[in-house]
Scaffold this motif. Structure first.
Motif, PDB file in Angstrom:
ATOM      1  N   TRP A  47      -0.572  -4.117   8.083  1.00 38.09           N
ATOM      2  CA  TRP A  47       0.219  -3.861   6.879  1.00 38.09           C
ATOM      3  C   TRP A  47       1.642  -3.436   7.211  1.00 38.09           C
ATOM      4  O   TRP A  47       2.338  -2.874   6.367  1.00 38.09           O
ATOM      5  N   MET A  73       3.341  -0.970   3.933  1.00 36.63           N
ATOM      6  CA  MET A  73       2.623   0.286   3.726  1.00 36.63           C
ATOM      7  C   MET A  73       3.613   1.439   3.761  1.00 36.63           C
ATOM      8  O   MET A  73       4.355   1.598   4.739  1.00 36.63           O
ATOM      9  N   VAL A  78       0.848  -1.195   0.000  1.00 29.60           N
ATOM     10  CA  VAL A  78       0.000   0.000   0.000  1.00 29.60           C
ATOM     11  C   VAL A  78       0.881   1.241   0.000  1.00 29.60           C
ATOM     12  O   VAL A  78       1.853   1.328   0.754  1.00 29.60           O
TER      13      VAL A  78
END
Length: 200
Positions: free
Chosen positions: A106, A110, A89
């Motif tokens: 995450w 991320m 992400v």
């Protein structure tokens, strides 16, 4: 051996998505280790959604007011990411602080880009603060996201000189140009280090 498929990346935006556009452009290059597989916004009217759709990238939008609380909102973000089989992400002007639960889910997958040379000037108004401090240089940082705001491990930084006569707007414009060059390089570095489909 056939080339390994690139990691599937989701970009989270709240506005026009200028950093998103630089990532989309970079990911078009042959051999780039990441594919932009989703653009998600917390604002259905965000201009960046149209940009992503025009590039043939799936989009999604979620409004927090449609959910009872932040945890429910972030849980839905997590479900959308899972539904698109996202590996990594990138936050790109996503003007919300994510809940610790989503961030921890995450961790190491991320990224965010922040307009200062972290650990200097976490949070908002970074250009004004750099000017007020009389700094000789400013810049931007790509870092991994952790629950503490703008505090995760640094992936890459770009430095920008502060020039005589600079105001917040002129400095911001120069830093944004540096962001557009830095973020695609940092994403490529992280995606390559994770390896193809090596994340859980």
């Amino acid at each position: 051996m056939p080339a390994s498929p690139p990691l599937r990346v989701a970009i989270l935006i709240s506005g026009r998505g200028s950093n998103m556009a630089s990532l989309i452009e970079a990911a078009r290059e042959p051999g780039y280790p990441a594919k932009i597989a989703l653009v998600l916004s917390n604002r259905p009217q965000a201009a960046g959604l149209a940009t992503a759709a025009a590039a043939g990238i799936p989009t999604a939008s979620l409004r927090q007011r449609d959910f009872p609380d932040r945890d429910a909102f972030d849980a839905e973000i997590g479900r959308v990411l899972a539904a698109h089989a996202i590996d990594l992400v990138c936050l790109a002007g996503f003007m919300r602080i994510l809940t610790p639960g989503l961030v921890e889910a995450w961790r190491g997958r991320m990224l965010n880009i922040h307009p200062s040379l972290l650990p200097l000037y976490k949070g908002l108004d970074t250009h004004e603060r750099a000017l007020a401090a009389g700094d000789a240089e400013h810049g931007c940082t790509v870092h991994f996201v952790v629950p503490e705001l703008d505090s995760g491990p640094v992936v890459a930084q770009a430095r920008v000189p502060i020039l005589p006569g600079d105001d917040a707007d002129s400095l911001a414009a120069r830093v944004l140009g540096a962001e557009h060059a830095l973020y695609p390089k940092a994403l490529a570095e992280v995606a390559a280090s994770l390896g193809p489909k090596s994340v859980p």
